[in-house]
Design a protein around this motif. Structure first.
Motif, PDB file in Angstrom:
ATOM      1  N   MET A   1      11.241  65.777 -30.182  1.00  0.00           N
ATOM      2  CA  MET A   1      11.072  66.577 -28.976  1.00  0.00           C
ATOM      3  C   MET A   1       9.626  66.559 -28.493  1.00  0.00           C
ATOM      4  O   MET A   1       9.352  66.432 -27.288  1.00  0.00           O
ATOM      5  CB  MET A   1      11.520  68.014 -29.245  1.00  0.00           C
ATOM      6  CG  MET A   1      11.329  68.965 -28.066  1.00  0.00           C
ATOM      7  SD  MET A   1      12.375  68.579 -26.656  1.00  0.00           S
ATOM      8  CE  MET A   1      13.971  69.084 -27.296  1.00  0.00           C
ATOM      9  N   ALA A   2       8.683  66.659 -29.424  1.00  0.00           N
ATOM     10  CA  ALA A   2       7.268  66.619 -29.052  1.00  0.00           C
ATOM     11  C   ALA A   2       6.892  65.263 -28.447  1.00  0.00           C
ATOM     12  O   ALA A   2       6.148  65.191 -27.457  1.00  0.00           O
ATOM     13  CB  ALA A   2       6.396  66.914 -30.271  1.00  0.00           C
ATOM     14  N   LEU A   3       7.423  64.185 -29.022  1.00  0.00           N
ATOM     15  CA  LEU A   3       7.138  62.852 -28.489  1.00  0.00           C
ATOM     16  C   LEU A   3       7.726  62.681 -27.091  1.00  0.00           C
ATOM     17  O   LEU A   3       7.088  62.091 -26.196  1.00  0.00           O
ATOM     18  CB  LEU A   3       7.690  61.785 -29.431  1.00  0.00           C
ATOM     19  CG  LEU A   3       7.045  61.705 -30.824  1.00  0.00           C
ATOM     20  CD1 LEU A   3       7.764  60.675 -31.686  1.00  0.00           C
ATOM     21  CD2 LEU A   3       5.559  61.338 -30.704  1.00  0.00           C
TER      22      LEU A   3
ATOM     23  N   THR B   1       7.550  72.396 -31.550  1.00  0.00           N
ATOM     24  CA  THR B   1       6.812  71.291 -30.934  1.00  0.00           C
ATOM     25  C   THR B   1       5.385  71.669 -30.561  1.00  0.00           C
ATOM     26  O   THR B   1       4.581  70.782 -30.256  1.00  0.00           O
ATOM     27  CB  THR B   1       7.526  70.798 -29.665  1.00  0.00           C
ATOM     28  OG1 THR B   1       7.596  71.880 -28.717  1.00  0.00           O
ATOM     29  CG2 THR B   1       8.922  70.311 -29.987  1.00  0.00           C
ATOM     30  N   ILE B   2       5.059  72.955 -30.566  1.00  0.00           N
ATOM     31  CA  ILE B   2       3.737  73.389 -30.105  1.00  0.00           C
ATOM     32  C   ILE B   2       2.624  72.749 -30.923  1.00  0.00           C
ATOM     33  O   ILE B   2       1.644  72.226 -30.382  1.00  0.00           O
ATOM     34  CB  ILE B   2       3.638  74.926 -30.157  1.00  0.00           C
ATOM     35  CG1 ILE B   2       4.578  75.543 -29.126  1.00  0.00           C
ATOM     36  CG2 ILE B   2       2.213  75.390 -29.913  1.00  0.00           C
ATOM     37  CD1 ILE B   2       4.594  77.047 -29.131  1.00  0.00           C
ATOM     38  N   ILE B   3       2.764  72.779 -32.245  1.00  0.00           N
ATOM     39  CA  ILE B   3       1.726  72.212 -33.111  1.00  0.00           C
ATOM     40  C   ILE B   3       1.614  70.711 -32.904  1.00  0.00           C
ATOM     41  O   ILE B   3       0.508  70.157 -32.833  1.00  0.00           O
ATOM     42  CB  ILE B   3       2.026  72.543 -34.584  1.00  0.00           C
ATOM     43  CG1 ILE B   3       1.999  74.056 -34.796  1.00  0.00           C
ATOM     44  CG2 ILE B   3       1.040  71.847 -35.512  1.00  0.00           C
ATOM     45  CD1 ILE B   3       2.345  74.486 -36.201  1.00  0.00           C
ATOM     46  N   PHE B   4       2.748  70.027 -32.775  1.00  0.00           N
ATOM     47  CA  PHE B   4       2.706  68.573 -32.584  1.00  0.00           C
ATOM     48  C   PHE B   4       2.124  68.208 -31.220  1.00  0.00           C
ATOM     49  O   PHE B   4       1.395  67.223 -31.100  1.00  0.00           O
ATOM     50  CB  PHE B   4       4.108  67.985 -32.743  1.00  0.00           C
ATOM     51  CG  PHE B   4       4.639  68.063 -34.136  1.00  0.00           C
ATOM     52  CD1 PHE B   4       4.076  67.314 -35.159  1.00  0.00           C
ATOM     53  CD2 PHE B   4       5.704  68.889 -34.444  1.00  0.00           C
ATOM     54  CE1 PHE B   4       4.568  67.383 -36.453  1.00  0.00           C
ATOM     55  CE2 PHE B   4       6.197  68.972 -35.731  1.00  0.00           C
ATOM     56  CZ  PHE B   4       5.622  68.219 -36.742  1.00  0.00           C
TER      57      PHE B   4
ATOM     58  N   THR C   1      -0.712  65.827 -39.560  1.00  0.00           N
ATOM     59  CA  THR C   1      -0.048  67.065 -39.152  1.00  0.00           C
ATOM     60  C   THR C   1       1.389  67.104 -39.660  1.00  0.00           C
ATOM     61  O   THR C   1       1.873  68.137 -40.137  1.00  0.00           O
ATOM     62  CB  THR C   1      -0.068  67.203 -37.622  1.00  0.00           C
ATOM     63  OG1 THR C   1      -1.417  67.130 -37.158  1.00  0.00           O
ATOM     64  CG2 THR C   1       0.558  68.518 -37.191  1.00  0.00           C
ATOM     65  N   ILE C   2       2.078  65.980 -39.570  1.00  0.00           N
ATOM     66  CA  ILE C   2       3.461  65.907 -40.049  1.00  0.00           C
ATOM     67  C   ILE C   2       3.528  66.193 -41.547  1.00  0.00           C
ATOM     68  O   ILE C   2       4.394  66.944 -42.015  1.00  0.00           O
ATOM     69  CB  ILE C   2       4.066  64.526 -39.732  1.00  0.00           C
ATOM     70  CG1 ILE C   2       4.190  64.328 -38.214  1.00  0.00           C
ATOM     71  CG2 ILE C   2       5.429  64.373 -40.391  1.00  0.00           C
ATOM     72  CD1 ILE C   2       4.652  62.949 -37.815  1.00  0.00           C
ATOM     73  N   ILE C   3       2.604  65.627 -42.303  1.00  0.00           N
ATOM     74  CA  ILE C   3       2.625  65.801 -43.757  1.00  0.00           C
ATOM     75  C   ILE C   3       2.338  67.247 -44.141  1.00  0.00           C
ATOM     76  O   ILE C   3       3.001  67.818 -45.016  1.00  0.00           O
ATOM     77  CB  ILE C   3       1.617  64.846 -44.417  1.00  0.00           C
ATOM     78  CG1 ILE C   3       2.077  63.391 -44.231  1.00  0.00           C
ATOM     79  CG2 ILE C   3       1.435  65.168 -45.888  1.00  0.00           C
ATOM     80  CD1 ILE C   3       1.099  62.368 -44.734  1.00  0.00           C
ATOM     81  N   VAL C   4       1.356  67.861 -43.484  1.00  0.00           N
ATOM     82  CA  VAL C   4       1.028  69.259 -43.799  1.00  0.00           C
ATOM     83  C   VAL C   4       2.214  70.173 -43.509  1.00  0.00           C
ATOM     84  O   VAL C   4       2.588  71.030 -44.326  1.00  0.00           O
ATOM     85  CB  VAL C   4      -0.212  69.705 -42.999  1.00  0.00           C
ATOM     86  CG1 VAL C   4      -0.407  71.212 -43.120  1.00  0.00           C
ATOM     87  CG2 VAL C   4      -1.453  68.983 -43.500  1.00  0.00           C
ATOM     88  N   LEU C   5       2.847  69.999 -42.349  1.00  0.00           N
ATOM     89  CA  LEU C   5       4.004  70.831 -42.007  1.00  0.00           C
ATOM     90  C   LEU C   5       5.193  70.534 -42.918  1.00  0.00           C
ATOM     91  O   LEU C   5       5.975  71.437 -43.240  1.00  0.00           O
ATOM     92  CB  LEU C   5       4.391  70.606 -40.549  1.00  0.00           C
ATOM     93  CG  LEU C   5       3.387  71.113 -39.513  1.00  0.00           C
ATOM     94  CD1 LEU C   5       3.873  70.814 -38.105  1.00  0.00           C
ATOM     95  CD2 LEU C   5       3.140  72.608 -39.680  1.00  0.00           C
ATOM     96  N   LEU C   6       5.325  69.276 -43.346  1.00  0.00           N
ATOM     97  CA  LEU C   6       6.410  68.930 -44.267  1.00  0.00           C
ATOM     98  C   LEU C   6       6.206  69.613 -45.615  1.00  0.00           C
ATOM     99  O   LEU C   6       7.169  70.096 -46.227  1.00  0.00           O
ATOM    100  CB  LEU C   6       6.482  67.416 -44.442  1.00  0.00           C
ATOM    101  CG  LEU C   6       7.580  66.899 -45.382  1.00  0.00           C
ATOM    102  CD1 LEU C   6       8.958  67.289 -44.848  1.00  0.00           C
ATOM    103  CD2 LEU C   6       7.481  65.383 -45.529  1.00  0.00           C
ATOM    104  N   ILE C   7       4.961  69.670 -46.075  1.00  0.00           N
ATOM    105  CA  ILE C   7       4.664  70.349 -47.338  1.00  0.00           C
ATOM    106  C   ILE C   7       5.012  71.835 -47.236  1.00  0.00           C
ATOM    107  O   ILE C   7       5.644  72.411 -48.127  1.00  0.00           O
ATOM    108  CB  ILE C   7       3.181  70.157 -47.724  1.00  0.00           C
ATOM    109  CG1 ILE C   7       2.901  68.687 -48.048  1.00  0.00           C
ATOM    110  CG2 ILE C   7       2.817  71.040 -48.915  1.00  0.00           C
ATOM    111  CD1 ILE C   7       1.440  68.378 -48.278  1.00  0.00           C
ATOM    112  N   LEU C   8       4.595  72.459 -46.133  1.00  0.00           N
ATOM    113  CA  LEU C   8       4.906  73.876 -45.939  1.00  0.00           C
ATOM    114  C   LEU C   8       6.407  74.101 -45.807  1.00  0.00           C
ATOM    115  O   LEU C   8       6.946  75.092 -46.314  1.00  0.00           O
ATOM    116  CB  LEU C   8       4.179  74.402 -44.699  1.00  0.00           C
ATOM    117  CG  LEU C   8       2.646  74.380 -44.760  1.00  0.00           C
ATOM    118  CD1 LEU C   8       2.057  74.830 -43.438  1.00  0.00           C
ATOM    119  CD2 LEU C   8       2.143  75.259 -45.896  1.00  0.00           C
ATOM    120  N   GLN C   9       7.088  73.184 -45.133  1.00  0.00           N
ATOM    121  CA  GLN C   9       8.543  73.298 -44.977  1.00  0.00           C
ATOM    122  C   GLN C   9       9.239  73.149 -46.323  1.00  0.00           C
ATOM    123  O   GLN C   9      10.235  73.837 -46.595  1.00  0.00           O
ATOM    124  CB  GLN C   9       9.042  72.224 -44.008  1.00  0.00           C
ATOM    125  CG  GLN C   9      10.517  72.288 -43.673  1.00  0.00           C
ATOM    126  CD  GLN C   9      10.842  73.376 -42.682  1.00  0.00           C
ATOM    127  OE1 GLN C   9       9.941  73.963 -42.098  1.00  0.00           O
ATOM    128  NE2 GLN C   9      12.116  73.656 -42.503  1.00  0.00           N
TER     129      GLN C   9
END
Length: 323
Positions: free
Chosen positions: A116-118, A200-203, A240-248
């Motif tokens: 969605m962000a893309l 999508t805001i962060i991305f 950013t994807i990796i950090v959010l994936l870790i938190l998720q």
């Protein structure tokens, strides 16, 4: 001696009086940053009251807690409640339901946020882009009660528009709200509709920092839109994807109490029971406070382990972690 020092200082000589270097008075620092500290106060108060102070009560997981006796007056039973939980016949079912819902959210809802962000980033007409952003952000501000109520209206037996359309399409009559086979798809669809736009805001913020000269150079080299996305956009937001994936991943056992509780009923309970609802039923309805605390604490410990483990894996592959 003091007279000599003062005379030398007055005559332009070196000042040999010892002075502290690189030190700031605490009071001056507080006064200087008083407004920043004031802005931090609500957040600090929130975490102190609702995150750190409740940790004191977590000790009832090792006690046979009786409200009339208080925490300290209740009998210490050690790991009894943890053993009862892991040997409970319901444990495999609860673990399986929780992990399946978490995996669906991780492998479907999370990637859709990136997609969605893309897509939003590729829109060049600002009016259209802002309109679409507003439309996909709005569902986030609806409570789960409203979302579940809308789902009930859409899939209501007999007159629900989606119930009528899907049953005409499949040639059957299915009670989607009570059928265990449809419980997980409905949960995922609700999660995607409500949270994808907000995620999508962060991305989009990360995409805004991508150097536009890279796109211009790629266009000159003949790269198409998909090639620019694959070789420029995605690598630029990889951290950013990796950090959010870790938190998720750390939240993988937190499937969301409100949504699951409101969507569950007597007919789909076999696939709807997860750790969050189990803690509610056992702790609040049955009054087993110590046992429910042990379940919640075990779930939290697993989440912490997953965060550290995922972060370690990211570091092993030379990727950016959260610490």
């Amino acid at each position: 001696m003091a007279t000599l020092i003062e005379a030398e200082a007055a005559s332009g000589g070196a000042d040999i009086t010892p002075r502290p270097q690189n030190r700031r008075n605490v009071r001056e620092t507080i006064v200087r940053y008083r407004w920043l500290l004031f802005l931090m106060l609500p957040g600090i108060t929130y975490f102190a009251l609702f995150r750190f102070w409740p940790m004191y009560g977590a000790q009832i997981a090792w006690r046979d807690y009786i409200p009339f006796l208080g925490i300290q007056g209740s009998e210490w039973v050690g790991w009894k409640h943890f053993e009862d939980f892991f040997t409970n016949p319901d444990f495999p079912r609860l673990l399986g339901n929780t992990l399946i819902l978490a995996a669906l959210s991780l492998f479907i809802a999370f990637p859709l946020t990136i997609v969605m962000a893309l897509l939003l980033n590729e829109l060049r007409l600002n009016i259209l882009k802002r309109t679409v952003q507003t439309l996909v952000y709005v569902p986030h501000f609806l409570s789960w009660t409203v979302v579940v109520s809308l789902t009930g209206l859409l899939f209501a037996i007999g007159n629900g528009p989606l119930w009528t359309w899907l049953n005409d399409l499949m040639g059957t009559e299915i009670n989607f709200l009570a059928d265990p086979a449809w419980f997980r798809p409905l949960i995922v669809l609700q999660d995607v509709w409500k949270n994808t736009g907000w995620g999508t805001i962060i991305f989009l913020a990360a995409l805004a920092s991508v150097d536009q000269e890279q796109y211009e150079a790629a266009i000159i080299d003949g790269a198409g839109r998909w090639q620019r996305v694959w070789h420029i956009t995605l690598p630029s937001i990889r951290s950013t994807i990796i950090v959010l994936l870790i938190l998720q991943t750390g939240q993988i056992l937190n499937t969301g109490f409100e949504q699951i509780y409101l969507m569950s009923n007597a007919l789909n309970r076999s696939v709807a029971d997860v750790f969050d609802t189990y803690v509610y039923f056992v702790g609040i309805q049955q009054g087993s406070y110590s046992y429910a605390t042990a379940v919640g604490l075990a779930k939290a410990i697993v989440g912490v382990i997953l965060i550290f483990g995922t972060n370690w894996i990211a570091k092993r592959f030379n990727q950016t972690g959260i610490f």
